[in-house]
Design an enzyme around this catalytic site. Structure first.
Site, PDB file in Angstrom:
ATOM      1  N   ASP A  33       0.846  -1.195   0.000  1.00 11.07           N
ATOM      2  CA  ASP A  33       0.000   0.000   0.000  1.00 11.07           C
ATOM      3  C   ASP A  33       0.883   1.247   0.000  1.00 11.07           C
ATOM      4  O   ASP A  33       1.906   1.300   0.695  1.00 11.07           O
ATOM      5  CB  ASP A  33      -0.906   0.002   1.241  1.00 11.07           C
ATOM      6  CG  ASP A  33      -2.097   0.917   1.083  1.00 11.07           C
ATOM      7  OD1 ASP A  33      -3.228   0.417   1.087  1.00 11.07           O
ATOM      8  OD2 ASP A  33      -1.891   2.148   0.953  1.00 11.07           O
ATOM      9  N   ALA A  83      -6.425   1.413  -5.319  1.00 11.73           N
ATOM     10  CA  ALA A  83      -7.041   2.271  -6.336  1.00 11.73           C
ATOM     11  C   ALA A  83      -7.306   3.648  -5.738  1.00 11.73           C
ATOM     12  O   ALA A  83      -7.367   3.808  -4.524  1.00 11.73           O
ATOM     13  CB  ALA A  83      -8.367   1.667  -6.806  1.00 11.73           C
ATOM     14  N   SER A  85     -10.359   5.839  -5.315  1.00 11.91           N
ATOM     15  CA  SER A  85     -11.707   5.252  -5.250  1.00 11.91           C
ATOM     16  C   SER A  85     -12.853   6.253  -5.109  1.00 11.91           C
ATOM     17  O   SER A  85     -14.002   5.837  -5.028  1.00 11.91           O
ATOM     18  CB  SER A  85     -11.751   4.273  -4.072  1.00 11.91           C
ATOM     19  OG  SER A  85     -11.645   4.973  -2.852  1.00 11.91           O
ATOM     20  N   GLU A 132     -19.964   0.266 -10.837  1.00 11.94           N
ATOM     21  CA  GLU A 132     -20.104   1.556 -11.530  1.00 11.94           C
ATOM     22  C   GLU A 132     -19.657   1.479 -12.988  1.00 11.94           C
ATOM     23  O   GLU A 132     -19.978   2.352 -13.786  1.00 11.94           O
ATOM     24  CB  GLU A 132     -19.328   2.649 -10.776  1.00 11.94           C
ATOM     25  CG  GLU A 132     -19.811   2.766  -9.348  1.00 11.94           C
ATOM     26  CD  GLU A 132     -19.342   4.007  -8.617  1.00 11.94           C
ATOM     27  OE1 GLU A 132     -19.054   5.019  -9.256  1.00 11.94           O
ATOM     28  OE2 GLU A 132     -19.272   3.953  -7.376  1.00 11.94           O
ATOM     29  N   SER A 156     -15.194   5.560 -12.784  1.00 13.27           N
ATOM     30  CA  SER A 156     -15.713   4.291 -13.319  1.00 13.27           C
ATOM     31  C   SER A 156     -15.062   3.965 -14.661  1.00 13.27           C
ATOM     32  O   SER A 156     -14.842   2.793 -14.975  1.00 13.27           O
ATOM     33  CB  SER A 156     -17.239   4.313 -13.414  1.00 13.27           C
ATOM     34  OG  SER A 156     -17.702   5.416 -14.135  1.00 13.27           O
ATOM     35  N   LYS A 159     -11.803   2.285 -13.816  1.00 12.63           N
ATOM     36  CA  LYS A 159     -12.001   0.901 -13.349  1.00 12.63           C
ATOM     37  C   LYS A 159     -12.408   0.008 -14.534  1.00 12.63           C
ATOM     38  O   LYS A 159     -11.954  -1.133 -14.650  1.00 12.63           O
ATOM     39  CB  LYS A 159     -13.075   0.843 -12.256  1.00 12.63           C
ATOM     40  CG  LYS A 159     -12.686   1.488 -10.942  1.00 12.63           C
ATOM     41  CD  LYS A 159     -11.508   0.848 -10.243  1.00 12.63           C
ATOM     42  CE  LYS A 159     -11.804  -0.516  -9.669  1.00 12.63           C
ATOM     43  NZ  LYS A 159     -10.655  -1.022  -8.854  1.00 12.63           N
ATOM     44  N   ASN A 184     -21.961  -0.707  -3.648  1.00 13.91           N
ATOM     45  CA  ASN A 184     -21.420   0.181  -2.602  1.00 13.91           C
ATOM     46  C   ASN A 184     -21.222  -0.565  -1.291  1.00 13.91           C
ATOM     47  O   ASN A 184     -22.141  -1.233  -0.819  1.00 13.91           O
ATOM     48  CB  ASN A 184     -22.407   1.319  -2.316  1.00 13.91           C
ATOM     49  CG  ASN A 184     -22.279   2.444  -3.310  1.00 13.91           C
ATOM     50  OD1 ASN A 184     -21.966   2.224  -4.475  1.00 13.91           O
ATOM     51  ND2 ASN A 184     -22.517   3.652  -2.845  1.00 13.91           N
ATOM     52  N   LEU A 195     -20.333   8.598   1.646  1.00 12.92           N
ATOM     53  CA  LEU A 195     -21.606   9.047   2.214  1.00 12.92           C
ATOM     54  C   LEU A 195     -21.841   8.670   3.684  1.00 12.92           C
ATOM     55  O   LEU A 195     -22.051   9.545   4.534  1.00 12.92           O
ATOM     56  CB  LEU A 195     -22.753   8.533   1.338  1.00 12.92           C
ATOM     57  CG  LEU A 195     -24.124   9.163   1.591  1.00 12.92           C
ATOM     58  CD1 LEU A 195     -24.918   9.258   0.295  1.00 12.92           C
ATOM     59  CD2 LEU A 195     -24.940   8.413   2.605  1.00 12.92           C
ATOM     60  N   HIS A 289     -23.916  12.337 -12.781  1.00 12.91           N
ATOM     61  CA  HIS A 289     -24.331  11.496 -11.645  1.00 12.91           C
ATOM     62  C   HIS A 289     -25.220  10.340 -12.109  1.00 12.91           C
ATOM     63  O   HIS A 289     -26.277  10.561 -12.694  1.00 12.91           O
ATOM     64  CB  HIS A 289     -25.109  12.376 -10.654  1.00 12.91           C
ATOM     65  CG  HIS A 289     -25.098  11.869  -9.259  1.00 12.91           C
ATOM     66  ND1 HIS A 289     -25.456  12.633  -8.191  1.00 12.91           N
ATOM     67  CD2 HIS A 289     -24.775  10.667  -8.742  1.00 12.91           C
ATOM     68  CE1 HIS A 289     -25.348  11.938  -7.071  1.00 12.91           C
ATOM     69  NE2 HIS A 289     -24.931  10.722  -7.396  1.00 12.91           N
ATOM     70  N   TYR A 346       7.367   2.319  11.436  1.00  8.55           N
ATOM     71  CA  TYR A 346       8.073   1.758  10.285  1.00  8.55           C
ATOM     72  C   TYR A 346       9.309   2.512   9.828  1.00  8.55           C
ATOM     73  O   TYR A 346      10.120   1.962   9.103  1.00  8.55           O
ATOM     74  CB  TYR A 346       7.104   1.616   9.096  1.00  8.55           C
ATOM     75  CG  TYR A 346       6.076   0.551   9.346  1.00  8.55           C
ATOM     76  CD1 TYR A 346       6.351  -0.784   9.111  1.00  8.55           C
ATOM     77  CD2 TYR A 346       4.837   0.888   9.883  1.00  8.55           C
ATOM     78  CE1 TYR A 346       5.420  -1.769   9.377  1.00  8.55           C
ATOM     79  CE2 TYR A 346       3.906  -0.080  10.153  1.00  8.55           C
ATOM     80  CZ  TYR A 346       4.197  -1.418   9.895  1.00  8.55           C
ATOM     81  OH  TYR A 346       3.274  -2.385  10.164  1.00  8.55           O
TER      82      TYR A 346
HETATM   83  N1  LIG Z   1     -15.822   1.347  -1.534  1.00  9.77           N
HETATM   84  C1  LIG Z   1     -16.715   0.747  -2.301  1.00  9.77           C
HETATM   85  O1  LIG Z   1     -17.915   0.868  -2.065  1.00  9.77           O
HETATM   86  C2  LIG Z   1     -16.273  -0.119  -3.446  1.00  9.77           C
HETATM   87  C3  LIG Z   1     -17.225  -0.870  -4.136  1.00  9.77           C
HETATM   88  C4  LIG Z   1     -16.815  -1.717  -5.171  1.00  9.77           C
HETATM   89  C5  LIG Z   1     -15.481  -1.805  -5.505  1.00  9.77           C
HETATM   90  N2  LIG Z   1     -14.564  -1.040  -4.835  1.00  9.77           N
HETATM   91  C6  LIG Z   1     -13.143  -1.197  -5.216  1.00  9.77           C
HETATM   92  O2  LIG Z   1     -12.490  -1.796  -4.104  1.00  9.77           O
HETATM   93  C7  LIG Z   1     -11.150  -1.313  -4.006  1.00  9.77           C
HETATM   94  C8  LIG Z   1     -10.909  -0.740  -2.629  1.00  9.77           C
HETATM   95  O3  LIG Z   1     -11.820   0.320  -2.399  1.00  9.77           O
HETATM   96  P1  LIG Z   1     -11.833   1.119  -1.015  1.00  9.77           P
HETATM   97  O4  LIG Z   1     -13.144   1.767  -0.883  1.00  9.77           O
HETATM   98  O5  LIG Z   1     -11.334   0.239   0.049  1.00  9.77           O
HETATM   99  O6  LIG Z   1     -10.737   2.233  -1.351  1.00  9.77           O
HETATM  100  P2  LIG Z   1      -9.865   3.148  -0.376  1.00  9.77           P
HETATM  101  O7  LIG Z   1      -9.713   4.439  -1.103  1.00  9.77           O
HETATM  102  O8  LIG Z   1     -10.404   3.143   1.009  1.00  9.77           O
HETATM  103  O9  LIG Z   1      -8.457   2.390  -0.320  1.00  9.77           O
HETATM  104  C9  LIG Z   1      -7.581   2.341  -1.411  1.00  9.77           C
HETATM  105  C10 LIG Z   1      -6.213   1.912  -0.901  1.00  9.77           C
HETATM  106  O10 LIG Z   1      -5.316   1.865  -2.030  1.00  9.77           O
HETATM  107  C11 LIG Z   1      -4.101   2.510  -1.680  1.00  9.77           C
HETATM  108  N3  LIG Z   1      -3.503   3.078  -2.904  1.00  9.77           N
HETATM  109  C12 LIG Z   1      -3.991   4.102  -3.657  1.00  9.77           C
HETATM  110  N4  LIG Z   1      -3.166   4.353  -4.693  1.00  9.77           N
HETATM  111  C13 LIG Z   1      -2.139   3.467  -4.593  1.00  9.77           C
HETATM  112  C14 LIG Z   1      -0.974   3.238  -5.362  1.00  9.77           C
HETATM  113  N5  LIG Z   1      -0.702   3.987  -6.452  1.00  9.77           N
HETATM  114  N6  LIG Z   1      -0.123   2.256  -4.988  1.00  9.77           N
HETATM  115  C15 LIG Z   1      -0.365   1.499  -3.876  1.00  9.77           C
HETATM  116  N7  LIG Z   1      -1.469   1.699  -3.104  1.00  9.77           N
HETATM  117  C16 LIG Z   1      -2.336   2.655  -3.451  1.00  9.77           C
HETATM  118  C17 LIG Z   1      -4.497   3.596  -0.692  1.00  9.77           C
HETATM  119  O11 LIG Z   1      -3.396   4.008   0.116  1.00  9.77           O
HETATM  120  C18 LIG Z   1      -5.599   2.905   0.099  1.00  9.77           C
HETATM  121  O12 LIG Z   1      -5.076   2.203   1.206  1.00  9.77           O
HETATM  122  C19 LIG Z   1     -10.966  -0.299  -5.136  1.00  9.77           C
HETATM  123  O13 LIG Z   1     -10.330  -0.952  -6.214  1.00  9.77           O
HETATM  124  C20 LIG Z   1     -12.391   0.094  -5.494  1.00  9.77           C
HETATM  125  O14 LIG Z   1     -12.484   0.461  -6.851  1.00  9.77           O
HETATM  126  C21 LIG Z   1     -14.922  -0.200  -3.817  1.00  9.77           C
END
Ligand SMILES: NC(=O)c1ccc[n+]([C@@H]2O[C@H](COP(=O)([O-])OP(=O)(O)OC[C@H]3O[C@@H](n4cnc5c(N)ncnc54)[C@H](O)[C@@H]3O)[C@@H](O)[C@H]2O)c1
Length: 349
Positions: A33, A83, A85, A132, A156, A159, A184, A195, A289, A346
């Protein structure tokens, strides 16, 4: 098994890392991460000393770094969650989403191409994606795995693009892969720009609750621990080259969800009923939206036997309790104080 989980300090990733570290003591679990604003090591503090767990700080857009860690740790499989996100941030800065979500994913796929043979029993690139990518639904219908992609936001679109690259590497270079598209998520440890935690935080602090447009946008909500369980089942039992939609048949119009949240918050904070809903403020709509998302999750229900275990009312109540019990976490993550924790843990070793 040397299992790489990317984005494991984020919201969903932290629940996935915890589940795997606790359930699979014979796997070596590596959490990669970058610790962006959304990544927080406090989210996984309880398992950081586990023998089967290693944290690696790094960025998936850094090719030389990925080459080095693939050589060092010889990963067998990847669950890729890292990602950018947040849709609103993607509207402000689309290129950051291209870099991490598209280029970062391709960088990981390139490492698999160079280091793996094509045996699904040994290897898997598991891409965690979103509903999405399918765009917006009208009043009826559900997203199925066969629904065509029609992304409407830079998030989206990024992704969707990364999903296509995963599929393309699977077809072209025979890398074993699975993609899941989930609705979500909500639950503990979600960054308070999304939200539910945003509104919980605002209600605690008596701040306004900004509702986009007419508030009738509809989303399908799943408790994050149910998503993590689904990821476990798909990782172990999912079929190569398959896509599974993950959702709980749990649609809510935003305004109805917000009113339920206000009611529960009034009860839990001992405020008079109706106090929190007075904070609701309608604001100008988000551009592009999507009106409605809803998942048809029948494939994962019938083929892999997964279904959600937590009802929305229970999940929401547990989520509120977690944020009320962890207000320091909320303060730290919004102030960036958790970075001090990272430096202490760390950087000074
Ligand atoms: N939150 C949702 O409702 C939801 C729903 C469906 C899918 N997703 C997918 O699930 C995954 C996680 O979503 P989330 O809500 O936990 O996201 P988040 O934003 O809470 O966490 C993303 C994590 O990725 C790390 N990160 C970002 N860029 C990085 C990089 N370049 N290199 C290494 N690490 C990096 C961030 O430090 C963070 O810890 C995403 O791929 C998102 O598209 C999320």
């Amino acid at each position: 098994m040397n299992l790489l989980i990317t984005g494991g300090a984020g919201f969903i990733g932290s629940h996935v890392v915890r589940l795997f570290v606790k359930a699979y003591s014979d796997y070596n679990i590596y959490n990669l991460d970058k610790l962006s604003y959304a990544g927080n090591l406090e989210n996984i503090k309880d398992i950081e000393k586990a023998k089967n767990y290693t944290f690696i700080k790094g960025d998936i857009t850094d090719k030389a770094f990925l080459t080095e860690i693939f050589r060092k740790y010889n990963f067998d499989a990847i669950i890729h969650l890292a990602a950018e996100s947040h849709v609103d941030r993607s509207i402000e800065n689309p290129l950051a989403f291209v870099e991490t979500n598209i280029i970062g994913t391709i960088n990981l796929l390139e490492q698999c191409r160079k280091n793996w043979n094509n045996d699904r029993k040994k290897h898997l690139f598991y891409h965690i994606s979103t509903d999405e990518v399918y765009g917006s639904l009208g009043e009826k219908g559900l997203f199925e795995e066969t629904t065509s992609y029609k992304p409407n936001s830079p998030y989206s679109a990024s992704k969707a693009s990364s999903d296509h690259f995963v599929r393309a590497y699977g077809e072209t270079y025979k890398i074993p892969y699975i993609i899941t598209n989930c609705s979500n998520n909500y639950g503990a440890n979600q960054f308070p720009e999304k939200l539910i935690p945003l509104f919980i935080n605002n209600i605690i602090n008596n701040k306004s609750l900004p509702v986009y447009g007419d508030g009738k946008y509809t989303r399908d909500w799943l408790y994050v621990e149910d998503h993590a369980r689904a990821i476990d089942i798909v990782f172990h039992n999912g079929k190569n080259k398959e896509t599974y939609n993950i959702g709980g048949f749990n649609e809510w119009q935003n305004i109805a969800l917000i009113k339920l949240l206000c009611k529960l918050m009034d009860q839990k904070l001992g405020r008079n009923e109706g106090t929190s809903s007075q904070l609701i403020t309608y604001i100008t709509d988000r551009p592009g939206h999507d009106r409605r998302y809803a998942i048809d999750a029948n494939k994962i229900y019938s083929e892999l036997g997964w279904k959600p275990s937590v009802t929305f009312e229970d999940g929401l109540s547990k989520t509120i309790d977690w944020y009320l019990d962890n207000q320091e976490w909320l303060v730290n993550i919004t102030s960036g104080a958790y970075k001090e924790y990272y430096n202490k843990m760390y950087l000074k070793k």
